[in-house]
Design a protein around this motif. Structure first.
Motif, PDB file in Angstrom:
ATOM      1  N   HIS A 109      10.322   3.621  -7.328  1.00  0.00           N
ATOM      2  CA  HIS A 109      11.472   4.092  -5.477  1.00  0.00           C
ATOM      3  C   HIS A 109      11.005   4.789  -4.228  1.00  0.00           C
ATOM      4  N   ALA A 110      10.036   4.058  -4.065  1.00  0.00           N
ATOM      5  CA  ALA A 110       9.694   4.537  -2.431  1.00  0.00           C
ATOM      6  C   ALA A 110      10.673   3.075  -1.850  1.00  0.00           C
ATOM      7  N   ILE A 111      10.880   3.858  -0.379  1.00  0.00           N
ATOM      8  CA  ILE A 111      11.214   3.588   0.347  1.00  0.00           C
ATOM      9  C   ILE A 111      11.014   2.300   1.224  1.00  0.00           C
ATOM     10  N   HIS A 112       9.800   2.501   1.962  1.00  0.00           N
ATOM     11  CA  HIS A 112       9.335   1.412   2.176  1.00  0.00           C
ATOM     12  C   HIS A 112       7.775   1.926   2.601  1.00  0.00           C
ATOM     13  N   ALA A 113       7.186   0.550   1.610  1.00  0.00           N
ATOM     14  CA  ALA A 113       5.517   0.456   1.191  1.00  0.00           C
ATOM     15  C   ALA A 113       5.393  -0.794   2.312  1.00  0.00           C
ATOM     16  N   SER A 146      -3.334   5.665  -2.121  1.00  0.00           N
ATOM     17  CA  SER A 146      -3.835   6.541  -1.189  1.00  0.00           C
ATOM     18  C   SER A 146      -3.393   6.856  -1.053  1.00  0.00           C
ATOM     19  N   PHE A 147      -4.306   8.948  -0.704  1.00  0.00           N
ATOM     20  CA  PHE A 147      -4.050   9.899  -1.193  1.00  0.00           C
ATOM     21  C   PHE A 147      -4.251  11.297   0.419  1.00  0.00           C
ATOM     22  N   LYS A 148      -3.516  11.462   0.901  1.00  0.00           N
ATOM     23  CA  LYS A 148      -4.118  12.633   1.632  1.00  0.00           C
ATOM     24  C   LYS A 148      -3.608  13.689   0.709  1.00  0.00           C
ATOM     25  N   HIS A 149      -4.862  15.035   1.433  1.00  0.00           N
ATOM     26  CA  HIS A 149      -4.217  16.521   1.677  1.00  0.00           C
ATOM     27  C   HIS A 149      -3.075  16.579   2.414  1.00  0.00           C
ATOM     28  N   ILE A 150      -2.684  17.364   2.261  1.00  0.00           N
ATOM     29  CA  ILE A 150      -1.661  17.750   3.235  1.00  0.00           C
ATOM     30  C   ILE A 150      -2.273  19.538   3.617  1.00  0.00           C
ATOM     31  N   GLN A 176       0.924  -1.289  -0.212  1.00  0.00           N
ATOM     32  CA  GLN A 176       0.111   0.248  -0.444  1.00  0.00           C
ATOM     33  C   GLN A 176       0.506   1.752   0.063  1.00  0.00           C
ATOM     34  N   TYR A 177       0.305   2.383  -0.917  1.00  0.00           N
ATOM     35  CA  TYR A 177       1.226   3.167  -1.066  1.00  0.00           C
ATOM     36  C   TYR A 177       0.758   4.910  -0.512  1.00  0.00           C
ATOM     37  N   ASN A 178       0.569   5.401   0.624  1.00  0.00           N
ATOM     38  CA  ASN A 178       0.384   6.847   1.585  1.00  0.00           C
ATOM     39  C   ASN A 178       1.052   7.655   0.000  1.00  0.00           C
ATOM     40  N   VAL A 179       0.405   8.638   0.213  1.00  0.00           N
ATOM     41  CA  VAL A 179       0.998   9.763  -1.466  1.00  0.00           C
ATOM     42  C   VAL A 179       0.582  11.307  -0.362  1.00  0.00           C
ATOM     43  N   ALA A 180       1.606  11.832  -0.155  1.00  0.00           N
ATOM     44  CA  ALA A 180       0.877  13.121   0.281  1.00  0.00           C
ATOM     45  C   ALA A 180       1.058  13.743  -0.741  1.00  0.00           C
ATOM     46  N   ILE A 181      -0.489  14.983  -0.549  1.00  0.00           N
ATOM     47  CA  ILE A 181      -0.968  15.829  -2.036  1.00  0.00           C
ATOM     48  C   ILE A 181      -0.615  17.006  -1.664  1.00  0.00           C
ATOM     49  N   ILE A 182       0.052  17.403  -2.023  1.00  0.00           N
ATOM     50  CA  ILE A 182       0.907  19.211  -1.387  1.00  0.00           C
ATOM     51  C   ILE A 182       0.303  19.636  -2.944  1.00  0.00           C
ATOM     52  N   VAL A 183      -0.925  20.656  -2.700  1.00  0.00           N
ATOM     53  CA  VAL A 183      -1.015  22.195  -3.032  1.00  0.00           C
ATOM     54  C   VAL A 183      -1.057  23.599  -2.543  1.00  0.00           C
ATOM     55  N   GLY A 184      -0.423  24.124  -3.378  1.00  0.00           N
ATOM     56  CA  GLY A 184       0.553  25.316  -3.322  1.00  0.00           C
ATOM     57  C   GLY A 184      -0.848  26.465  -2.892  1.00  0.00           C
ATOM     58  N   SER A 185      -2.035  26.689  -3.507  1.00  0.00           N
ATOM     59  CA  SER A 185      -3.390  26.886  -3.425  1.00  0.00           C
ATOM     60  C   SER A 185      -3.680  26.864  -2.419  1.00  0.00           C
ATOM     61  N   SER A 233       4.677  14.737  10.476  1.00  0.00           N
ATOM     62  CA  SER A 233       3.841  13.231  11.082  1.00  0.00           C
ATOM     63  C   SER A 233       3.797  13.068   9.607  1.00  0.00           C
ATOM     64  N   ASP A 234       2.368  14.077   8.849  1.00  0.00           N
ATOM     65  CA  ASP A 234       2.244  13.717   7.662  1.00  0.00           C
ATOM     66  C   ASP A 234       2.732  13.351   6.765  1.00  0.00           C
ATOM     67  N   ILE A 235       3.960  14.072   6.265  1.00  0.00           N
ATOM     68  CA  ILE A 235       5.199  13.229   5.236  1.00  0.00           C
ATOM     69  C   ILE A 235       5.944  12.258   5.488  1.00  0.00           C
ATOM     70  N   SER A 236       6.031  12.110   7.114  1.00  0.00           N
ATOM     71  CA  SER A 236       7.247  11.249   7.229  1.00  0.00           C
ATOM     72  C   SER A 236       6.236   9.630   6.979  1.00  0.00           C
ATOM     73  N   ALA A 237       4.696   9.987   6.963  1.00  0.00           N
ATOM     74  CA  ALA A 237       3.454   8.787   7.394  1.00  0.00           C
ATOM     75  C   ALA A 237       3.374   8.225   6.102  1.00  0.00           C
ATOM     76  N   SER A 238       4.054   9.223   4.720  1.00  0.00           N
ATOM     77  CA  SER A 238       3.754   9.023   3.522  1.00  0.00           C
ATOM     78  C   SER A 238       4.739   8.145   2.334  1.00  0.00           C
ATOM     79  N   GLN A 239       4.456   7.721   1.705  1.00  0.00           N
ATOM     80  CA  GLN A 239       5.596   7.146   0.944  1.00  0.00           C
ATOM     81  C   GLN A 239       5.894   7.700  -0.392  1.00  0.00           C
ATOM     82  N   ALA A 240       5.130   8.193  -1.033  1.00  0.00           N
ATOM     83  CA  ALA A 240       5.631   9.537  -2.255  1.00  0.00           C
ATOM     84  C   ALA A 240       5.041  10.579  -2.272  1.00  0.00           C
ATOM     85  N   LEU A 241       5.229  11.726  -2.557  1.00  0.00           N
ATOM     86  CA  LEU A 241       4.820  13.070  -3.119  1.00  0.00           C
ATOM     87  C   LEU A 241       4.034  13.689  -3.946  1.00  0.00           C
ATOM     88  N   LEU A 242       2.824  14.687  -3.888  1.00  0.00           N
ATOM     89  CA  LEU A 242       2.550  14.880  -5.289  1.00  0.00           C
ATOM     90  C   LEU A 242       2.558  16.261  -5.219  1.00  0.00           C
TER      91      LEU A 242
END
Ligand code: FNR
Length: 184
Positions: A180-184, A34-38, A2-11, A63-72
Motif C-alpha cells: 500500500h505504500a505510495i512513494h517508496a 527503517s524506523f524513526k520515533h516521532i 527502502q521504506y521509512n516507518v514513522a513510529i508514534i508512541v502514545g505514552s 515533515s517527519d511524517i511526510s518523509a515516511s512511507q508508513a506509520l506504526l
C-alpha cells in the motif's frame, strides 16, 4: 526499495511498555525497513487559531511524517481511550484543512497495557480516527498485548514465548506496507 516507518508512541513515560515494545519490534524487521520515533511530547496543545502559523514543533512533526512511507502506532489505553497526547498529535498533523500529512500512508495499531483487555478499546478509538484520516490500516492480527513477565527478554527483545506471534505480525505488517505504500 527502502521504506521509512514513522513510529508514534502514545505514552510519554520514560519506562513506557509501549515504547519498549516498539523498540523490540524494530529488531524483527526485515531489510529494507527503517524506523524513526516521532516526538510528540513537546507539541503545543492544538489550537485552530494557530493553523496559519504552525509552531516549529508542529512543522517538524509534519515533515517527519511526510518523509515516511508508513506509520506504526503503539498506544496505551487511558480511561478506555487513547491518551490526549496522541490525539493532539493526530489533530496537529491533520491541519490546516486540506494539508493533512496522514492520508494514504499504510499503518498498523498495537498496544500494551497492564490490564487484561490489552488496549483493545483504545485501539478501536484510534482506528476510528485513522479511518477518517485515510490511513489504510492492517486489520489482522489484532495486537492486544498485556504486559506480563517474560514479554521482553533481558536484551529488550521479545521474549521466547511470544516471539513467533510477533514475527508473524511483522511479516503481515511489512507485506501490508509494500502493498500500500505510495512513494517508496
Ligand atoms: C491507565 N491504565 C489503563 N490500562 C488499561 O488497560 N485500561 C485503561 O483504561 C487504563 N486507564 C489508564 C488511565 C491513566 C490516566 C493511566 C496513567 C493509566 C494503565 C496503563 O495500562 C499503564 O499505565 C501502562 O503502563 C501505560 O502504558 P505505558 O506508559 O507503559 O506505555
Amino acid at each position: 526499495s527502502q521504506y521509512n516507518v514513522a513510529i508514534i508512541v502514545g505514552s510519554l513515560r520514560k519506562d513506557s511498555f509501549n515504547r519498549k515494545l516498539a523498540d523490540a519490534l524494530v529488531k524483527l524487521a526485515p531489510p529494507g525497513f527503517s524506523f524513526k520515533h516521532i516526538e510528540i511530547g513537546d507539541l503545543p496543545l492544538y489550537n485552530q487559531d494557530d493553523d496559519g502559523a504552525q509552531s516549529e514543533q508542529v512543522l517538524r512533526l509534519k515533515s517527519d511524517i511526510s518523509a515516511s512511507q508508513a506509520l506504526l502506532f503503539l498506544t496505551p489505553e487511558y480511561n478506555r481511550s487513547i491518551p490526549g497526547v496522541l490525539k493532539n498529535a493526530l489533530d496537529h498533523g491533520s491541519r490546516p484543512y486540506g494539508q493533512s500529512v496522514w492520508g494514504g500512508k499504510p499503518g498498523a495499531v498495537l498496544g500494551v497495557s497492564v490490564g487484561a483487555t490489552g488496549t483493545a478499546l483504545a485501539q478501536q478509538h484510534l482506528r476510528n480516527v485513522l479511518a477518517y484520516l485515510d490511513v489504510p490500516l492492517l486489520g489482522q492480527p489484532e495486537m492486544f498485548i498485556q504486559a506480563k513477565e517474560g514479554l521482553f527478554d533481558e536484551h529488550g527483545g521479545i521474549g521466547p514465548a511470544s516471539l513467533g506471534f510477533f514475527q508473524g505480525w511483522m511479516q503481515r505488517y511489512t507485506d501490508w506496507v509494500r502493498k500500500h505504500a505510495i512513494h517508496a
